[in-house]
Design a protein around this motif. Sequence first.
Motif, PDB file in Angstrom:
ATOM      1  N   ARG A   1      10.038   9.358  -2.743  1.00 36.62           N
ATOM      2  CA  ARG A   1      10.404   7.955  -2.946  1.00 36.62           C
ATOM      3  C   ARG A   1      10.937   7.728  -4.352  1.00 36.62           C
ATOM      4  O   ARG A   1      11.775   6.853  -4.572  1.00 36.62           O
TER       5      ARG A   1
ATOM      6  N   ALA B   1       0.849  -1.201   0.000  1.00 34.76           N
ATOM      7  CA  ALA B   1       0.000   0.000   0.000  1.00 34.76           C
ATOM      8  C   ALA B   1       0.879   1.243   0.000  1.00 34.76           C
ATOM      9  O   ALA B   1       0.583   2.240   0.658  1.00 34.76           O
TER      10      ALA B   1
ATOM     11  N   GLN C   1       2.643   5.344  11.717  1.00 33.84           N
ATOM     12  CA  GLN C   1       3.693   4.362  11.453  1.00 33.84           C
ATOM     13  C   GLN C   1       4.907   5.083  10.871  1.00 33.84           C
ATOM     14  O   GLN C   1       4.771   5.911   9.965  1.00 33.84           O
TER      15      GLN C   1
ATOM     16  N   ASP D   1      -3.884   5.829   6.568  1.00 33.41           N
ATOM     17  CA  ASP D   1      -4.624   5.738   5.303  1.00 33.41           C
ATOM     18  C   ASP D   1      -6.097   5.401   5.575  1.00 33.41           C
ATOM     19  O   ASP D   1      -6.409   4.501   6.353  1.00 33.41           O
TER      20      ASP D   1
ATOM     21  N   THR E   1       3.282   8.140   4.803  1.00 33.63           N
ATOM     22  CA  THR E   1       2.775   9.451   4.426  1.00 33.63           C
ATOM     23  C   THR E   1       1.918  10.041   5.551  1.00 33.63           C
ATOM     24  O   THR E   1       1.781  11.256   5.634  1.00 33.63           O
TER      25      THR E   1
ATOM     26  N   THR F   1       2.413   4.562  -1.159  1.00 32.01           N
ATOM     27  CA  THR F   1       2.034   5.718  -1.965  1.00 32.01           C
ATOM     28  C   THR F   1       3.177   6.126  -2.885  1.00 32.01           C
ATOM     29  O   THR F   1       4.337   6.159  -2.464  1.00 32.01           O
TER      30      THR F   1
HETATM   31  N1  ARG Z   1       0.283   4.610   2.043  1.00 29.45           N
HETATM   32  C1  ARG Z   1       1.125   4.971   3.147  1.00 29.45           C
HETATM   33  C2  ARG Z   1       2.518   5.237   2.643  1.00 29.45           C
HETATM   34  O1  ARG Z   1       2.845   4.896   1.552  1.00 29.45           O
HETATM   35  C3  ARG Z   1       1.149   3.916   4.242  1.00 29.45           C
HETATM   36  C4  ARG Z   1       1.571   2.555   3.815  1.00 29.45           C
HETATM   37  C5  ARG Z   1       1.802   1.606   4.984  1.00 29.45           C
HETATM   38  N2  ARG Z   1       1.891   0.260   4.521  1.00 29.45           N
HETATM   39  C6  ARG Z   1       2.041  -0.823   5.293  1.00 29.45           C
HETATM   40  N3  ARG Z   1       2.045  -1.981   4.729  1.00 29.45           N
HETATM   41  N4  ARG Z   1       2.222  -0.711   6.574  1.00 29.45           N
HETATM   42  O2  ARG Z   1       3.332   5.788   3.344  1.00 29.45           O
END
Ligand code: ARG
Length: 236
Positions: A84, A77, A125, A173, A129, A79
Motif C-alpha cells: 500500500r 482499520a 473481504q 482481523d 490482508t 493495515t
Molecule cells: N486490516 C485489514 C486490512 O488492512 C482489514 C481492514 C478492513 N477494514 C474495513 N473497514 N472493512 O486489509
Amino acid sequence: DSGSGDGEEQAIVAGTAPGFPPFEIKQDGELTGFDVELLEAVVEAAPGYTFDRWSEFEFDSLIPALTGGDIDVIAAAMTITEERRQTIAFTDAYYEADQSILVRADGDFQPTELGDLAGRPIGAQTGTTGEGVIRSELIETGDLSESNYNGYGNYTLAVQDLENGNIDAIVIDKPVAETFASERDVEVAFTYETGEEYGFGIRQDAGDIQSALNEGLATVEEDGTYEELRNEWFSS
Ligand code: ARG
C-alpha cells in the motif's frame, strides 16, 4: 462554518468501509465505531484541520478514492503494508492486530492451523490482508484452488455465508473476529500472527496533513481520549 477564529482551517473528508465491528459500523443508520470516533478526535486535535464529513466505500475502493481526491483520509482499520505504501502514505500506527480464523459455532469443523483449511471453501473481504494470507499461504502454495476462495464486498456478507454453510471459514482481523463471535453464530478457531499495525491513510503528497494528524494522534494519546475510546469499544 469555516475555521475557528485562528485562521483558515482545512476541512477533512474521511473515507471508511463500515461492516467491520467495532472499528466502523452502521448503528440505526448512523456511522460509528472506534475508528470513527478516534479519527474525528484526531482531526480536531490536528493543527490547521477541522473535520467535515464521512464518505462510505467498499474497502477495496478506498485507496482509489483517496488518490483520486474524493477523500482526504482513510480511517478503516487499514493495515500499514509495503504494498500500500507504493500508492499512499500512512500516519503513525494507532492499533495492532493479527488475523483470526472464524468458523461456525456448531463445532463441526475445528481447524487449528492454516493447512487445515486446504481444499475447503473459505472467504475474506476483497482487498484485505486476510485475503492476502489466503493467497500467500494457501493458494500460492497449492493447498487451495482459486475456486475455493470467495471474496466478499464486506465481512458481514462473509459471516452470513459462513452461518449458512456456504463457506467453512473466514480469515479476518482478530478484534473483528472476536466481535462477530460475540454477536453471531460463529467462533474463533485459531489466530494466525501477522503483527499488523493500522494507520490512517493519506495521499503521498500530503506531508502537511501527515504531520498534523500525527500531532493530533499524539495529543489524544496523551490527554486520555485514546484510552477512553479503547475502553468504550473493546472489552479487553
Ligand atoms: N486490516 C485489514 C486490512 O488492512 C482489514 C481492514 C478492513 N477494514 C474495513 N473497514 N472493512 O486489509
